[in-house]
Design an enzyme around this catalytic site. Structure first.
Site, mmCIF file in Angstrom:
data_model
loop_
_atom_site.group_PDB
_atom_site.id
_atom_site.type_symbol
_atom_site.label_atom_id
_atom_site.label_comp_id
_atom_site.label_asym_id
_atom_site.label_seq_id
_atom_site.Cartn_x
_atom_site.Cartn_y
_atom_site.Cartn_z
ATOM 1 N N TYR A 8 1.010 -1.266 -0.044
ATOM 2 C CA TYR A 8 0.192 0.027 0.031
ATOM 3 C C TYR A 8 0.922 1.167 0.130
ATOM 4 C CZ TYR A 8 -4.093 -2.991 0.996
ATOM 5 O OH TYR A 8 -5.191 -4.042 1.215
ATOM 6 N N SER A 20 -13.636 -4.027 -0.042
ATOM 7 C CA SER A 20 -14.405 -3.440 -1.219
ATOM 8 C C SER A 20 -16.110 -3.667 -0.896
ATOM 9 C CB SER A 20 -14.169 -3.747 -2.511
ATOM 10 O OG SER A 20 -14.715 -2.948 -3.372
ATOM 11 N N PRO A 21 -16.689 -3.610 0.424
ATOM 12 C CA PRO A 21 -17.883 -3.860 0.453
ATOM 13 C C PRO A 21 -18.936 -2.992 -0.143
ATOM 14 C CG PRO A 21 -16.955 -2.718 2.343
ATOM 15 C CD PRO A 21 -15.760 -3.129 1.519
ATOM 16 N N LEU A 22 -18.436 -1.602 -0.567
ATOM 17 C CA LEU A 22 -19.177 -0.723 -1.219
ATOM 18 C C LEU A 22 -18.984 -0.683 -2.733
ATOM 19 C CD1 LEU A 22 -18.735 2.672 1.306
ATOM 20 C CD2 LEU A 22 -20.759 0.836 1.036
ATOM 21 N N GLY A 31 -16.400 -0.326 -4.686
ATOM 22 C CA GLY A 31 -15.462 0.596 -5.212
ATOM 23 C C GLY A 31 -16.217 1.761 -5.432
ATOM 24 N N GLY A 32 -17.429 2.158 -4.567
ATOM 25 C CA GLY A 32 -17.920 3.307 -4.553
ATOM 26 C C GLY A 32 -19.343 3.288 -5.215
ATOM 27 N N LEU A 89 -21.987 1.656 -4.388
ATOM 28 C CA LEU A 89 -23.010 1.358 -3.533
ATOM 29 C C LEU A 89 -23.273 2.608 -2.582
ATOM 30 C CD1 LEU A 89 -22.508 -2.359 -2.968
ATOM 31 C CD2 LEU A 89 -24.426 -1.413 -4.146
ATOM 32 N N LYS A 126 -23.600 7.570 -5.292
ATOM 33 C CA LYS A 126 -23.144 8.860 -5.700
ATOM 34 C C LYS A 126 -23.033 8.809 -7.363
ATOM 35 C CE LYS A 126 -18.199 7.541 -4.882
ATOM 36 N NZ LYS A 126 -17.102 7.908 -4.156
#
Length: 342
Positions: free
Chosen positions: A53, A206-208, A210-211, A213, A216
């Site tokens: 990272y 990545s529970p969203l 990658g954005g 969910l 936006k």
């Protein structure tokens, strides 16, 4: 914040972990330390990072925070090794040599003499599994790590590793870190049952999605501005064109937004709460660029979706498994096994 055991271990971790891939890249050091402070203040105790990272900067930023934070002693530290940090031909993979050097380097960057959870960042087809597992067993015995786990392994890879470790009398893996969200549910075919069978906890990344969910993005309107897809529309598995073209994507988002509006919470909180309530899940990994994003995500810890909400979300996001071998009796047996889990 609630807590669960880290897989089959006796260590308790918060149900939401702090992912730190943004540290040193999308979040500078001051912002990263603010995120860590807020996470600790909210009761979070599980920090997840990796040597690659931001080329080691994430671990270094965490290490400097640990030296000044009163909450440092309460934190459960997890990092990963597998990928190259330099140009040496052996600076890669899950060999004893590479893992020894990678682990020592992570310990140095973090400024600690011990890591709670050391994870293999992905499968290595070129190194004998016995060699990797032997190193991890020795690292536990040497006191350098408490536990180990895997990331991005398939069901057969996980099961093979558990079988070898058990047969040799070595320490067993306690966790698996897979991608998992309402948009990405393929792990339910093989990986979730394998984790349940092995007594391993899942740490979804990545529970969203990658954005996607967060609500936006708009249908057929390419994202712009300071978002991951705004900056790079073709970013990895969450690439804009591919997901925008799938009706399933927007059907899922519509239901997430409906439930969020009815509960007066954010779409992110609904999506996170669904993942947190799935079988075998120990802790959901949150990523944030700002303290504001973290605060919104952490609010999911107080959101308990109703059985009706969970069913709606599960039905609209149901993965399209092939009829064979997953259809018919196979899917019924899998559903019973998953529902009968934690």
């Amino acid at each position: 914040m609630q807590y669960r055991k880290l897989g089959s271990s006796g260590t308790s971790v918060s149900t939401y972990a702090l992912g730190t891939m943004t540290f040193g890249a999308e979040a500078d050091e001051a912002t990263s330390h603010g995120i860590l402070d807020d996470y600790a203040d909210a009761g979070g105790n599980f920090i997840d990072t990796a040597d690659v990272y931001t080329a080691g900067a994430s671990e270094e930023i965490i290490g400097r925070w640990l030296t000044k934070s009163a909450a440092a002693g309460e934190m459960i530290l997890a990092t990963k090794g597998r990928f190259p940090m330099g140009k040496d031909v052996n600076d890669l993979g899950l060999s004893r040599r590479h893992l020894r050097l990678a682990l020592d380097a992570s310990l140095k960057r973090l400024g600690v003499d011990h890591i709670d959870l050391y994870q293999m960042h992905s499968w290595d087809p070129l190194t004998p599994l016995e060699e990797t597992l032997g190193f991890l067993h020795d690292a536990v015995a040497a006191g350098k790590i408490s536990y180990y786990g895997f990331s991005n392994y398939t069901g057969w890879q996980l099961t093979k590793a558990v079988g070898i470790a058990r047969a040799r009398g070595w320490d067993l893996p306690v966790t698996l870190q897979p991608q998992y969200s309402l948009l990405v549910r393929g792990i339910e075919a093989e990986i979730v049952p394998a984790a349940l069978d092995a007594g391993m906890g899942l740490l979804p990344w990545s529970p969203l999605g990658g954005g996607w969910l967060t609500g936006k993005y708009l249908r057929d309107t390419a994202p712009q501005g300071a978002t991951r897809l705004g900056e790079n529309p073709e970013r990895g598995m969450e690439a804009w064109k591919k997901r925008n073209a799938q009706e399933r994507t927007w059907a899922i988002i519509d239901v997430v937004l409906e439930i969020a509006n009815a509960r007066d919470v954010s779409a992110s909180q609904v999506a996170l709460a669904w993942v947190e309530q799935q079988p075998a899940v120990t802790s959901v990994i949150l990523g944030a660029r700002t303290t504001e994003q973290l605060a919104d995500n952490l609010a999911a810890a107080t959101l308990q979706l109703s059985p009706e909400d969970v069913q709606r979300l599960s039905e609209v996001s149901a993965p399209d498994f092939a009829d064979y071998p997953y259809g018919g009796p196979g899917i019924e047996q899998r559903s019973r096994r998953i529902d009968g889990g934690r």
